[in-house]
Scaffold this motif. Structure first.
Motif, PDB file in Angstrom:
ATOM      1  N   GLU A 160       0.835  -1.209   0.000  1.00 53.63           N
ATOM      2  CA  GLU A 160       0.000   0.000   0.000  1.00 53.63           C
ATOM      3  C   GLU A 160       0.866   1.253   0.000  1.00 53.63           C
ATOM      4  OE1 GLU A 160      -2.870  -0.065   3.161  1.00 53.63           O
ATOM      5  OE2 GLU A 160      -4.016  -1.703   2.250  1.00 53.63           O
ATOM      6  N   CYS A 161       1.977   1.232   0.728  1.00 56.10           N
ATOM      7  CA  CYS A 161       2.894   2.377   0.729  1.00 56.10           C
ATOM      8  C   CYS A 161       3.472   2.614  -0.656  1.00 56.10           C
ATOM      9  CB  CYS A 161       4.022   2.155   1.733  1.00 56.10           C
ATOM     10  SG  CYS A 161       3.528   2.318   3.440  1.00 56.10           S
ATOM     11  N   TYR A 162       3.913   1.522  -1.311  1.00 56.49           N
ATOM     12  CA  TYR A 162       4.441   1.667  -2.671  1.00 56.49           C
ATOM     13  C   TYR A 162       3.390   2.257  -3.605  1.00 56.49           C
ATOM     14  CZ  TYR A 162       8.972  -0.669  -2.220  1.00 56.49           C
ATOM     15  OH  TYR A 162      10.271  -0.986  -1.903  1.00 56.49           O
ATOM     16  N   LEU A 163       2.175   1.766  -3.536  1.00 56.17           N
ATOM     17  CA  LEU A 163       1.111   2.260  -4.412  1.00 56.17           C
ATOM     18  C   LEU A 163       0.818   3.730  -4.161  1.00 56.17           C
ATOM     19  CD1 LEU A 163      -1.309  -0.802  -4.223  1.00 56.17           C
ATOM     20  CD2 LEU A 163       0.128  -0.152  -6.169  1.00 56.17           C
ATOM     21  N   ASP A 196       1.914   7.088  -6.613  1.00 57.12           N
ATOM     22  CA  ASP A 196       0.946   8.056  -7.132  1.00 57.12           C
ATOM     23  C   ASP A 196       1.247   9.472  -6.649  1.00 57.12           C
ATOM     24  OD1 ASP A 196      -0.474   6.137  -8.512  1.00 57.12           O
ATOM     25  OD2 ASP A 196      -2.117   6.014  -7.066  1.00 57.12           O
ATOM     26  N   LEU A 197       1.752   9.590  -5.426  1.00 55.40           N
ATOM     27  CA  LEU A 197       1.938  10.895  -4.798  1.00 55.40           C
ATOM     28  C   LEU A 197       3.204  11.612  -5.245  1.00 55.40           C
ATOM     29  CD1 LEU A 197       0.797  12.771  -2.523  1.00 55.40           C
ATOM     30  CD2 LEU A 197       2.326  11.545  -0.972  1.00 55.40           C
ATOM     31  N   CYS A 198       4.293  10.856  -5.414  1.00 55.99           N
ATOM     32  CA  CYS A 198       5.614  11.452  -5.643  1.00 55.99           C
ATOM     33  C   CYS A 198       6.233  10.948  -6.937  1.00 55.99           C
ATOM     34  CB  CYS A 198       6.565  11.063  -4.508  1.00 55.99           C
ATOM     35  SG  CYS A 198       6.040  11.511  -2.870  1.00 55.99           S
ATOM     36  N   ASN A 250      12.170  10.286  -8.265  1.00 52.19           N
ATOM     37  CA  ASN A 250      13.284  11.038  -7.684  1.00 52.19           C
ATOM     38  C   ASN A 250      12.946  11.583  -6.304  1.00 52.19           C
ATOM     39  OD1 ASN A 250      15.073  10.584  -9.770  1.00 52.19           O
ATOM     40  ND2 ASN A 250      14.542  12.457 -10.862  1.00 52.19           N
ATOM     41  N   GLU A 251      11.705  12.030  -6.102  1.00 49.06           N
ATOM     42  CA  GLU A 251      11.309  12.516  -4.783  1.00 49.06           C
ATOM     43  C   GLU A 251      11.348  11.391  -3.742  1.00 49.06           C
ATOM     44  OE1 GLU A 251       8.240  16.128  -6.054  1.00 49.06           O
ATOM     45  OE2 GLU A 251       7.511  14.053  -5.983  1.00 49.06           O
ATOM     46  N   MET A 252      10.862  10.220  -4.126  1.00 53.07           N
ATOM     47  CA  MET A 252      10.895   9.086  -3.198  1.00 53.07           C
ATOM     48  C   MET A 252      12.330   8.682  -2.885  1.00 53.07           C
ATOM     49  SD  MET A 252       7.748   6.574  -4.236  1.00 53.07           S
ATOM     50  CE  MET A 252       8.018   6.541  -6.002  1.00 53.07           C
ATOM     51  N   LYS A 253      13.174   8.628  -3.913  1.00 55.55           N
ATOM     52  CA  LYS A 253      14.572   8.250  -3.702  1.00 55.55           C
ATOM     53  C   LYS A 253      15.290   9.277  -2.830  1.00 55.55           C
ATOM     54  CE  LYS A 253      15.327   5.313  -7.704  1.00 55.55           C
ATOM     55  NZ  LYS A 253      16.101   5.105  -8.921  1.00 55.55           N
TER      56      LYS A 253
END
Length: 102
Positions: free
Chosen positions: A26-29, A33-35, A38-41
């Motif tokens: 669920e976090c990955y999904l 969608d949200l970021c 590059n923002e996640m990394k």
């Protein structure tokens, strides 16, 4: 307190959404969608920098292993030393020593 500057309806909604997630998938999904990737990394990199700083690693080793700039490392260090304790709280909860496999 610094938090008073950022509190607001939109952030409350975002944090409630994050807290409602119940699995890694669920976090990955949600974050996909949200970021942007590059923002996640970048967020993941900062958390790893915080972990390494907490373990007293040198800037050069952190830079080499994470690819973080010295400016990023310095900012994370400042947050560890003078921030609200968010990094430390999260690290204490997710980075428990792994049991050795027998």
């Amino acid at each position: 307190m610094q938090l008073d500057k950022i509190k607001g309806k939109e952030l409350e909604q975002l944090f409630e959404a994050v807290l409602s997630l119940s699995s890694m998938e669920e976090c990955y999904l949600f974050f996909d969608d949200l970021c942007t990737v590059n923002e996640m990394k970048s967020m993941a990199q900062r958390l790893e920098v915080a972990r390494m700083l907490r373990e007293k690693q040198t800037y050069s080793k952190i830079e080499e292993e994470t690819g973080a700039s010295t400016a990023t490392i310095s900012r994370v260090k400042r947050c560890l030393n003078y921030g609200n304790g968010g990094y430390l709280m999260a690290l204490e909860r997710v980075h428990t020593p792994q049991k050795k496999q027998e």
